[in-house]
Design a protein around this motif. Structure first.
Motif, short mmCIF file in Angstrom:
data_model
loop_
_atom_site.label_atom_id
_atom_site.label_comp_id
_atom_site.label_asym_id
_atom_site.label_seq_id
_atom_site.Cartn_x
_atom_site.Cartn_y
_atom_site.Cartn_z
N VAL A 63 0.81 -1.23 0.00
CA VAL A 63 0.00 0.00 0.00
C VAL A 63 0.84 1.27 0.00
O VAL A 63 0.29 2.38 0.06
CB VAL A 63 -0.97 0.04 1.20
N LYS A 64 2.15 1.15 -0.06
CA LYS A 64 3.00 2.33 0.16
C LYS A 64 2.81 3.41 -0.89
O LYS A 64 3.15 4.58 -0.64
CB LYS A 64 4.46 1.92 0.24
N ASP A 65 2.32 3.06 -2.05
CA ASP A 65 2.06 4.08 -3.07
C ASP A 65 0.72 4.77 -2.90
O ASP A 65 0.42 5.73 -3.61
CB ASP A 65 2.13 3.44 -4.46
N ASN A 76 -1.23 13.80 20.38
CA ASN A 76 -1.28 12.34 20.56
C ASN A 76 -2.15 11.69 19.48
O ASN A 76 -2.94 10.78 19.76
CB ASN A 76 -1.83 11.97 21.95
N THR A 77 -1.98 12.13 18.28
CA THR A 77 -2.84 11.70 17.18
C THR A 77 -2.01 11.17 16.02
O THR A 77 -0.97 11.74 15.68
CB THR A 77 -3.71 12.87 16.69
N VAL A 78 -2.50 10.08 15.44
CA VAL A 78 -1.88 9.53 14.24
C VAL A 78 -2.97 9.41 13.17
O VAL A 78 -4.13 9.15 13.48
CB VAL A 78 -1.22 8.17 14.52
N PHE A 79 -2.55 9.64 11.93
CA PHE A 79 -3.48 9.62 10.82
C PHE A 79 -3.03 8.56 9.80
O PHE A 79 -1.84 8.26 9.68
CB PHE A 79 -3.52 10.96 10.11
N LEU A 80 -4.00 8.06 9.06
CA LEU A 80 -3.69 7.21 7.91
C LEU A 80 -4.50 7.72 6.73
O LEU A 80 -5.73 7.60 6.72
CB LEU A 80 -4.03 5.74 8.19
N GLN A 81 -3.81 8.33 5.79
CA GLN A 81 -4.46 8.79 4.57
C GLN A 81 -4.45 7.64 3.58
O GLN A 81 -3.38 7.13 3.22
CB GLN A 81 -3.71 9.99 3.99
N MET A 82 -5.63 7.27 3.14
CA MET A 82 -5.79 6.12 2.26
C MET A 82 -6.37 6.61 0.94
O MET A 82 -7.51 7.08 0.88
CB MET A 82 -6.73 5.09 2.90
N ASN A 83 -5.60 6.52 -0.10
CA ASN A 83 -6.03 6.96 -1.43
C ASN A 83 -6.14 5.78 -2.39
O ASN A 83 -5.58 4.70 -2.13
CB ASN A 83 -5.03 7.98 -1.99
N SER A 84 -6.84 6.00 -3.48
CA SER A 84 -6.99 4.98 -4.53
C SER A 84 -7.39 3.63 -3.92
O SER A 84 -6.79 2.60 -4.22
CB SER A 84 -5.69 4.84 -5.32
N LEU A 85 -8.37 3.67 -3.07
CA LEU A 85 -8.76 2.46 -2.33
C LEU A 85 -9.25 1.37 -3.26
O LEU A 85 -9.90 1.64 -4.29
CB LEU A 85 -9.81 2.81 -1.29
#
Length: 121
Positions: A63-65, A76-85
């Motif tokens: 998924v690295k691309d 204290n927050t982490v995000f995960l942006q998920m594109n082209s699912l």
């Protein structure tokens, strides 16, 4: 008491995007690694991305691309942006953190409750 609470999951069509958030709350002194894991139906939970510091970030090859992990340490927050699912990204996504609670000396592992991501047309 330390809690991790995820948000941002939902249902999207293939090619869509989602941004997951995970906020740590409670008696937190410091947080080391913050990570995202995904558990697809019938499969084991797998590491998707980890943020140790701005210079130590890892995202699984598959998924690295398309996925990006980022962090707001002050919140204290982490995000995960998920594109082209893709449909194969469908899973419950869990936040994981190594947290040193106030008044303690050691880091402990904590998990969030998970947020469902469904990719389907």
């Amino acid at each position: 008491q330390v809690q991790l609470v995820e948000s941002g999951g939902g249902s999207v069509q293939p090619g869509g995007s989602l941004r997951l958030s995970c906020v740590g709350s409670g008696s937190i002194s410091s947080i080391a690694t913050m990570s995202w894991y995904g558990q697809a139906p019938g499969k084991e939970r797998e590491l998707v991305a980890s943020h140790v510091s701005d210079l130590r970030i890892s995202v699984t090859d598959s998924v690295k691309d398309r996925f990006t992990i980022s962090r707001d340490a002050d919140k204290n927050t982490v995000f995960l942006q998920m594109n082209s699912l893709k449909p194969e990204d469908t899973a419950v996504y869990y936040c994981y953190a190594q947290v040193r609670a106030s008044g303690t000396h050691n880091f402990r592992a904590y998990w969030g409750q998970g947020t469902q991501v469904t990719v389907s047309s």
